[in-house]
Write a protein that holds these residues in place. Sequence first.
Motif, PDB file in Angstrom:
ATOM      1  N   LEU A 252       0.853  -1.192   0.000  1.00  0.00           N
ATOM      2  CA  LEU A 252       0.000   0.000   0.000  1.00  0.00           C
ATOM      3  C   LEU A 252       0.882   1.233   0.000  1.00  0.00           C
ATOM      4  CD1 LEU A 252      -2.617  -0.753   2.823  1.00  0.00           C
ATOM      5  CD2 LEU A 252      -3.028  -0.794   0.373  1.00  0.00           C
ATOM      6  N   ILE A 253       0.460   2.274  -0.706  1.00  0.00           N
ATOM      7  CA  ILE A 253       1.127   3.576  -0.641  1.00  0.00           C
ATOM      8  C   ILE A 253       0.303   4.434   0.308  1.00  0.00           C
ATOM      9  CG2 ILE A 253       1.931   5.580  -1.936  1.00  0.00           C
ATOM     10  CD1 ILE A 253       3.239   2.812  -2.564  1.00  0.00           C
ATOM     11  N   VAL A 254       0.961   4.968   1.332  1.00  0.00           N
ATOM     12  CA  VAL A 254       0.271   5.752   2.352  1.00  0.00           C
ATOM     13  C   VAL A 254       0.921   7.122   2.488  1.00  0.00           C
ATOM     14  CG1 VAL A 254      -0.537   3.711   3.607  1.00  0.00           C
ATOM     15  CG2 VAL A 254       1.646   4.750   4.234  1.00  0.00           C
ATOM     16  N   GLY A 255       0.131   8.093   2.944  1.00  0.00           N
ATOM     17  CA  GLY A 255       0.637   9.447   3.123  1.00  0.00           C
ATOM     18  C   GLY A 255       0.193  10.032   4.441  1.00  0.00           C
ATOM     19  N   SER A 256       0.892  11.104   4.857  1.00  0.00           N
ATOM     20  CA  SER A 256       0.620  11.730   6.145  1.00  0.00           C
ATOM     21  C   SER A 256       0.894  13.229   6.060  1.00  0.00           C
ATOM     22  CB  SER A 256       1.518  11.110   7.215  1.00  0.00           C
ATOM     23  OG  SER A 256       1.416  11.801   8.441  1.00  0.00           O
TER      24      SER A 256
ATOM     25  N   ASN B  11       0.501   9.971  11.508  1.00  0.00           N
ATOM     26  CA  ASN B  11      -0.777   9.346  11.157  1.00  0.00           C
ATOM     27  C   ASN B  11      -0.882   9.198   9.644  1.00  0.00           C
ATOM     28  OD1 ASN B  11      -1.927   9.390  13.917  1.00  0.00           O
ATOM     29  ND2 ASN B  11      -1.669  11.592  13.644  1.00  0.00           N
ATOM     30  N   TYR B  12      -0.901   7.943   9.179  1.00  0.00           N
ATOM     31  CA  TYR B  12      -0.879   7.655   7.740  1.00  0.00           C
ATOM     32  C   TYR B  12      -2.229   7.139   7.247  1.00  0.00           C
ATOM     33  CZ  TYR B  12       4.063   8.508   7.524  1.00  0.00           C
ATOM     34  OH  TYR B  12       5.286   9.119   7.573  1.00  0.00           O
ATOM     35  N   HIS B  13      -2.536   7.489   5.985  1.00  0.00           N
ATOM     36  CA  HIS B  13      -3.774   7.083   5.326  1.00  0.00           C
ATOM     37  C   HIS B  13      -3.429   6.567   3.937  1.00  0.00           C
ATOM     38  CE1 HIS B  13      -5.790   9.208   8.558  1.00  0.00           C
ATOM     39  NE2 HIS B  13      -4.927  10.183   8.343  1.00  0.00           N
ATOM     40  N   THR B  14      -4.168   5.562   3.473  1.00  0.00           N
ATOM     41  CA  THR B  14      -3.919   4.994   2.147  1.00  0.00           C
ATOM     42  C   THR B  14      -4.184   6.047   1.079  1.00  0.00           C
ATOM     43  OG1 THR B  14      -4.555   2.805   2.942  1.00  0.00           O
ATOM     44  CG2 THR B  14      -4.496   3.125   0.557  1.00  0.00           C
ATOM     45  N   CYS B  15      -3.237   6.190   0.163  1.00  0.00           N
ATOM     46  CA  CYS B  15      -3.365   7.148  -0.931  1.00  0.00           C
ATOM     47  C   CYS B  15      -4.251   6.579  -2.044  1.00  0.00           C
ATOM     48  CB  CYS B  15      -1.991   7.474  -1.511  1.00  0.00           C
ATOM     49  SG  CYS B  15      -0.913   8.372  -0.384  1.00  0.00           S
ATOM     50  N   HIS B  16      -4.727   7.470  -2.890  1.00  0.00           N
ATOM     51  CA  HIS B  16      -5.563   7.112  -4.028  1.00  0.00           C
ATOM     52  C   HIS B  16      -4.833   7.427  -5.331  1.00  0.00           C
ATOM     53  CE1 HIS B  16      -8.456   7.592  -0.768  1.00  0.00           C
ATOM     54  NE2 HIS B  16      -9.223   6.778  -1.444  1.00  0.00           N
ATOM     55  N   GLY B  17      -5.161   6.655  -6.356  1.00  0.00           N
ATOM     56  CA  GLY B  17      -4.690   6.912  -7.712  1.00  0.00           C
ATOM     57  C   GLY B  17      -5.886   7.088  -8.615  1.00  0.00           C
ATOM     58  N   GLN B  18      -5.665   7.094  -9.892  1.00  0.00           N
ATOM     59  CA  GLN B  18      -6.764   7.241 -10.842  1.00  0.00           C
ATOM     60  C   GLN B  18      -7.710   6.055 -10.797  1.00  0.00           C
ATOM     61  OE1 GLN B  18      -4.643   7.888 -14.512  1.00  0.00           O
ATOM     62  NE2 GLN B  18      -4.847  10.098 -14.313  1.00  0.00           N
ATOM     63  N   ASN B  19      -7.220   4.905 -10.339  1.00  0.00           N
ATOM     64  CA  ASN B  19      -8.035   3.686 -10.324  1.00  0.00           C
ATOM     65  C   ASN B  19      -8.464   3.265  -8.927  1.00  0.00           C
ATOM     66  OD1 ASN B  19      -7.790   3.279 -13.185  1.00  0.00           O
ATOM     67  ND2 ASN B  19      -5.666   2.732 -12.796  1.00  0.00           N
ATOM     68  N   GLY B  20      -8.427   4.179  -7.957  1.00  0.00           N
ATOM     69  CA  GLY B  20      -8.836   3.839  -6.593  1.00  0.00           C
ATOM     70  C   GLY B  20      -7.653   3.827  -5.648  1.00  0.00           C
ATOM     71  N   LEU B  21      -7.764   3.037  -4.572  1.00  0.00           N
ATOM     72  CA  LEU B  21      -6.700   2.964  -3.570  1.00  0.00           C
ATOM     73  C   LEU B  21      -5.406   2.433  -4.178  1.00  0.00           C
ATOM     74  CD1 LEU B  21      -8.619   1.487  -0.488  1.00  0.00           C
ATOM     75  CD2 LEU B  21      -7.887   3.848  -0.849  1.00  0.00           C
ATOM     76  N   LEU B  22      -4.276   2.953  -3.710  1.00  0.00           N
ATOM     77  CA  LEU B  22      -2.979   2.484  -4.194  1.00  0.00           C
ATOM     78  C   LEU B  22      -2.567   1.246  -3.401  1.00  0.00           C
ATOM     79  CD1 LEU B  22      -1.079   5.826  -4.833  1.00  0.00           C
ATOM     80  CD2 LEU B  22      -2.200   4.313  -6.476  1.00  0.00           C
ATOM     81  N   SER B  23      -3.123   0.123  -3.811  1.00  0.00           N
ATOM     82  CA  SER B  23      -2.882  -1.178  -3.204  1.00  0.00           C
ATOM     83  C   SER B  23      -2.482  -2.132  -4.323  1.00  0.00           C
ATOM     84  CB  SER B  23      -4.156  -1.670  -2.517  1.00  0.00           C
ATOM     85  OG  SER B  23      -3.998  -2.979  -2.048  1.00  0.00           O
ATOM     86  N   PHE B  24      -1.295  -2.736  -4.214  1.00  0.00           N
ATOM     87  CA  PHE B  24      -0.767  -3.548  -5.297  1.00  0.00           C
ATOM     88  C   PHE B  24      -0.390  -4.946  -4.816  1.00  0.00           C
ATOM     89  CE2 PHE B  24       0.025   0.811  -6.423  1.00  0.00           C
ATOM     90  CZ  PHE B  24      -0.240   0.867  -7.777  1.00  0.00           C
ATOM     91  N   THR B  25      -0.739  -5.954  -5.622  1.00  0.00           N
ATOM     92  CA  THR B  25      -0.300  -7.322  -5.401  1.00  0.00           C
ATOM     93  C   THR B  25       0.515  -7.814  -6.593  1.00  0.00           C
ATOM     94  OG1 THR B  25      -2.381  -8.140  -6.308  1.00  0.00           O
ATOM     95  CG2 THR B  25      -2.253  -7.890  -3.900  1.00  0.00           C
ATOM     96  N   ALA B  26       0.775  -6.916  -7.529  1.00  0.00           N
ATOM     97  CA  ALA B  26       1.577  -7.212  -8.719  1.00  0.00           C
ATOM     98  C   ALA B  26       2.168  -5.894  -9.214  1.00  0.00           C
ATOM     99  CB  ALA B  26       0.706  -7.836  -9.805  1.00  0.00           C
ATOM    100  N   ALA B  27       3.100  -5.977 -10.124  1.00  0.00           N
ATOM    101  CA  ALA B  27       3.730  -4.778 -10.671  1.00  0.00           C
ATOM    102  C   ALA B  27       2.667  -3.832 -11.220  1.00  0.00           C
ATOM    103  CB  ALA B  27       4.706  -5.168 -11.773  1.00  0.00           C
ATOM    104  N   GLY B  28       2.918  -2.535 -11.067  1.00  0.00           N
ATOM    105  CA  GLY B  28       1.966  -1.560 -11.566  1.00  0.00           C
ATOM    106  C   GLY B  28       2.459  -0.149 -11.338  1.00  0.00           C
ATOM    107  N   ALA B  29       1.642   0.805 -11.787  1.00  0.00           N
ATOM    108  CA  ALA B  29       1.973   2.218 -11.635  1.00  0.00           C
ATOM    109  C   ALA B  29       0.683   3.024 -11.636  1.00  0.00           C
ATOM    110  CB  ALA B  29       2.877   2.679 -12.767  1.00  0.00           C
ATOM    111  N   ASP B  30       0.737   4.193 -11.044  1.00  0.00           N
ATOM    112  CA  ASP B  30      -0.424   5.091 -11.012  1.00  0.00           C
ATOM    113  C   ASP B  30       0.067   6.449 -10.526  1.00  0.00           C
ATOM    114  OD1 ASP B  30      -3.041   6.057 -11.139  1.00  0.00           O
ATOM    115  OD2 ASP B  30      -3.869   4.411  -9.967  1.00  0.00           O
TER     116      ASP B  30
END
Length: 102
Positions: free
Chosen positions: A43-47, A52-71
């Motif tokens: 997960l990519i998180v920001g603060s 205090n961190y929160h999951t970041c968002h990309g163009q396709n929703g939450l930035l949560s990856f289980t495989a290679a990718g970019a956003d």
Amino acid sequence: HKSVQIVWTTVTAADTFTASQVGLHYPDKVFSLEGTFDSATILIVGSVDGTNYHTCHGQNGLLSFTAAGADVIVENYPYLKATHSGGGGSESVTLTIDGISY
């Protein structure tokens, strides 16, 4: 314009991520990751305060990856980092954030 690149290389199950102060001076940020995930989730998180961190968002929703990718990273948090969960122990991932200011 200016640019900055932050790279976390060969991240494995044993690693923890140190936050980077990419900062508000680089409002356009792109995130990419490559490697072997072995069932891990990144997960990519920001603060705003570095605590205090929160999951970041990309163009396709939450930035949560289980495989290679970019956003893109939609939020402009001053602190960014990744978190790691799951995985079979043989994951090896490289994470990169590119920031651009105009």
